[in-house]
Design an enzyme around this catalytic site. Structure first.
Site, PDB file in Angstrom:
ATOM      1  N   HIS A   1       8.360   5.766   9.340  1.00 21.26           N
ATOM      2  CA  HIS A   1       8.467   6.492   8.069  1.00 21.26           C
ATOM      3  C   HIS A   1       7.455   7.640   7.969  1.00 21.26           C
ATOM      4  O   HIS A   1       7.561   8.478   7.089  1.00 21.26           O
ATOM      5  CB  HIS A   1       8.410   5.533   6.866  1.00 21.26           C
ATOM      6  CG  HIS A   1       7.047   5.121   6.418  1.00 21.26           C
ATOM      7  ND1 HIS A   1       6.470   3.924   6.775  1.00 21.26           N
ATOM      8  CD2 HIS A   1       6.148   5.747   5.631  1.00 21.26           C
ATOM      9  CE1 HIS A   1       5.276   3.843   6.215  1.00 21.26           C
ATOM     10  NE2 HIS A   1       5.055   4.929   5.512  1.00 21.26           N
TER      11      HIS A   1
ATOM     12  N   GLU B   1     -12.152  11.183  15.029  1.00 26.73           N
ATOM     13  CA  GLU B   1     -12.566  11.600  13.679  1.00 26.73           C
ATOM     14  C   GLU B   1     -13.218  10.432  12.952  1.00 26.73           C
ATOM     15  O   GLU B   1     -12.889   9.268  13.196  1.00 26.73           O
ATOM     16  CB  GLU B   1     -11.319  12.087  12.920  1.00 26.73           C
ATOM     17  CG  GLU B   1     -11.555  12.583  11.514  1.00 26.73           C
ATOM     18  CD  GLU B   1     -12.551  13.732  11.411  1.00 26.73           C
ATOM     19  OE1 GLU B   1     -13.763  13.496  11.640  1.00 26.73           O
ATOM     20  OE2 GLU B   1     -12.117  14.858  11.100  1.00 26.73           O
TER      21      GLU B   1
ATOM     22  N   ASP C   1     -15.571  11.321   9.560  1.00 30.56           N
ATOM     23  CA  ASP C   1     -15.702  11.894   8.222  1.00 30.56           C
ATOM     24  C   ASP C   1     -14.941  13.215   8.204  1.00 30.56           C
ATOM     25  O   ASP C   1     -15.294  14.158   8.925  1.00 30.56           O
ATOM     26  CB  ASP C   1     -17.192  12.109   7.915  1.00 30.56           C
ATOM     27  CG  ASP C   1     -17.416  12.531   6.468  1.00 30.56           C
ATOM     28  OD1 ASP C   1     -16.494  13.119   5.858  1.00 30.56           O
ATOM     29  OD2 ASP C   1     -18.522  12.272   5.956  1.00 30.56           O
TER      30      ASP C   1
ATOM     31  N   ASP D   1     -19.920  14.540  12.991  1.00 31.33           N
ATOM     32  CA  ASP D   1     -20.255  13.336  12.216  1.00 31.33           C
ATOM     33  C   ASP D   1     -21.489  12.656  12.787  1.00 31.33           C
ATOM     34  O   ASP D   1     -21.590  12.443  14.000  1.00 31.33           O
ATOM     35  CB  ASP D   1     -19.078  12.346  12.260  1.00 31.33           C
ATOM     36  CG  ASP D   1     -17.815  12.952  11.660  1.00 31.33           C
ATOM     37  OD1 ASP D   1     -17.937  13.902  10.863  1.00 31.33           O
ATOM     38  OD2 ASP D   1     -16.719  12.466  12.006  1.00 31.33           O
TER      39      ASP D   1
ATOM     40  N   ASP E   1      10.137  -0.014  11.501  1.00 34.59           N
ATOM     41  CA  ASP E   1       9.264   1.075  11.072  1.00 34.59           C
ATOM     42  C   ASP E   1       8.217   1.340  12.165  1.00 34.59           C
ATOM     43  O   ASP E   1       7.035   1.015  12.008  1.00 34.59           O
ATOM     44  CB  ASP E   1       8.614   0.684   9.734  1.00 34.59           C
ATOM     45  CG  ASP E   1       7.979   1.877   9.047  1.00 34.59           C
ATOM     46  OD1 ASP E   1       8.180   3.006   9.526  1.00 34.59           O
ATOM     47  OD2 ASP E   1       7.279   1.657   8.032  1.00 34.59           O
TER      48      ASP E   1
ATOM     49  N   SER F   1      -0.602   4.412   6.111  1.00 32.48           N
ATOM     50  CA  SER F   1       0.610   4.099   6.877  1.00 32.48           C
ATOM     51  C   SER F   1       0.538   4.585   8.316  1.00 32.48           C
ATOM     52  O   SER F   1      -0.026   5.634   8.598  1.00 32.48           O
ATOM     53  CB  SER F   1       1.824   4.740   6.228  1.00 32.48           C
ATOM     54  OG  SER F   1       2.353   3.843   5.310  1.00 32.48           O
TER      55      SER F   1
HETATM   56  N1  ARG Z   1       3.626   3.113   2.619  1.00 31.83           N
HETATM   57  C1  ARG Z   1       2.238   3.379   2.575  1.00 31.83           C
HETATM   58  C2  ARG Z   1       1.943   4.691   3.322  1.00 31.83           C
HETATM   59  O1  ARG Z   1       2.884   5.398   3.597  1.00 31.83           O
HETATM   60  C3  ARG Z   1       1.409   2.199   2.981  1.00 31.83           C
HETATM   61  C4  ARG Z   1       1.347   1.233   1.899  1.00 31.83           C
HETATM   62  C5  ARG Z   1       0.647  -0.007   2.240  1.00 31.83           C
HETATM   63  N2  ARG Z   1       0.577  -0.785   1.035  1.00 31.83           N
HETATM   64  C6  ARG Z   1      -0.018  -1.950   0.924  1.00 31.83           C
HETATM   65  N3  ARG Z   1      -0.096  -2.489  -0.234  1.00 31.83           N
HETATM   66  N4  ARG Z   1      -0.542  -2.544   1.943  1.00 31.83           N
HETATM   67  O2  ARG Z   1       0.812   5.089   3.474  1.00 31.83           O
END
Ligand code: ARG
Length: 397
Positions: free
Chosen positions: A192, A212, A214, A220, A252, A348
């Site tokens: 995604h 990376e 900071d 850093d 995903d 994510s």
């Molecule tokens: N879908 C989120 C992103 O695109 C990640 C969410 C994770 N959520 C959670 N409660 N662990 O960054």
């Protein structure tokens, strides 16, 4: 080299030669040669029928070859790709080793039963280069004793990559997702993070930033020690899981191939895959660490790399928790900080890691969750054990 198709070509040439010889000699043996040709055709058809019948009736056991590609256990003579290697005569050491390692478990028969695939990567040294072994991957400079939401040390989790998107207005690069370096050339992330929808919102994924810590400072430093600046590497290719999009929140996972090899350093190292240390399932009570630059309680993005310690959540409980909204299955892994730690928006694609046998293993990929830091809803991750072979099958040298 004689391949299967070459061989058909060769036999066709021989047949052609055979018929020419006989055409020249027409006056003496024309009738007998026609009879022989017909008899040969009949025998060939009968043999072919027998072979097809036997093949259709037999269920060959499934297996994995030395490159972890899926195949079937068959007699080496029925395996066209391996047979064509043998047919060329002189075998290299890598080819001999490959054939030896292709034997189906505990098989002693002669001719041997081997794991047959269409794979042609017989060079085991090239394969070994694809994924680092445990002496290289998953190493950390400190022992994993971090509290939830604490700032990671500079060189900790040195495989975390920031994904950089060029927004449609073309100004500054945006960093909305993360990924994990698994060798010199590949970063694993969430599908995604690189899907068409994300492209529409964030712009094209153009590069990956490694080393990376900071995001506010070019160099850093921590406790008087400074690291070289982060490295930006353009993206060469994105490979989204073939089944992504077929079911909401499933498959995903995606692989990003970098435009060039990245050199390892104290701040840039690959993480291990579960199979590298033979992790095959998660235990109840398993501890995980998640890290990234995503949202915190107080800001939309953390400027420094943060990490939280989480615990494995019983899959049945997790399926039940999400049953009103999202169907979960064996490709999902749930982990919770019981209201204290969690991943959140912006994390994510990043790593959920397990410290196993002295190295860090990529256990999950941050995928989604209902709210962040909820007591009730665990965070949901793509389970890397489930995708381990997909990763290996999809990568190339
Ligand atoms: N879908 C989120 C992103 O695109 C990640 C969410 C994770 N959520 C959670 N409660 N662990 O960054």
């Amino acid at each position: 080299m004689i391949t299967a198709s070459n061989r058909t070509q060769l036999s066709r040439e021989r047949l052609w030669h055979f018929s020419r010889v006989h055409r020249i000699d027409r006056s003496r043996g024309f009738r007998s040669s026609v009879a022989i040709a017909i008899a040969m055709k009949v025998i060939a058809v009968v043999l072919l029928c027998v072979l097809i019948n036997r093949t259709a009736g037999t269920k060959y056991p499934e297996c994995r070859n030395p490159n972890q590609r899926r195949g079937l256990c068959v007699s080496i003579y029925l395996c066209v790709p391996l047979n064509s290697v043998i047919a060329k005569g002189e075998l290299t050491d890598s080819e001999k080793q490959f054939i030896f390692e292709s034997r189906c478990a505990s098989d002693q028969s002669i001719p041997p039963v081997i794991c047959c695939t269409a794979d042609k990567d017989y060079d085991r040294t090239a394969d070994a280069r694809l994924l680092p072994d445990r002496s290289i991957c998953g190493g950390d400079v400190v022992h994993p004793q971090i509290l939830h939401g604490t700032e990671a040390l500079l060189t900790q989790y040195a495989w975390i990559a920031l994904l950089e998107y060029r927004p449609p207005n073309g100004l500054q690069l945006r960093t909305d997702c993360a990924g994990s370096l698994i060798n010199h050339r590949y970063v694993v992330t969430a599908a995604h993070c690189v899907s068409e929808g994300t492209k529409y919102r964030n712009g094209d994924l153009v590069s990956v930033r490694l080393g990376e810590h900071d995001t506010r400072t070019a160099v850093d430093c921590q406790m008087g020690v400074c690291l070289p600046s982060a490295v930006r590497i353009p993206v060469e290719q994105i490979h989204i899981h073939e089944s992504y999009g077929s079911r909401t929140y499933w498959y995903d996972i995606a692989l990003i191939r970098l435009a060039r090899d990245v050199a390892y350093s104290p701040a840039i190292r690959p993480v291990c895959l579960p199979s590298t240390v033979a992790v095959q399932h998660w235990q109840a009570g398993q501890s995980f660490t998640v890290a990234g630059w995503g949202s915190t309680e107080t800001s939309r993005r953390s400027p420094v790399k943060l990490s939280s310690v989480l615990t494995y959540v019983d899959p049945n409980w997790c399926v039940h928790t999400y049953s009103n909204s999202i169907p979960l299955g064996e490709s999902h892994l749930c982990a919770s900080g019981n209201g204290r730690g969690d991943s959140c928006e912006g994390d994510s694609g990043g790593p959920l890691m397990a410290f196993q046998e002295g190295v860090w293993v990529l256990g999950g990929i941050v995928s989604f969750g209902q709210e962040c830091g909820s007591h009730y809803f665990p965070g949901v991750y793509s389970d890397v054990i489930f995708y381990d072979s997909w990763i290996k099958e999809t990568m190339r040298p």
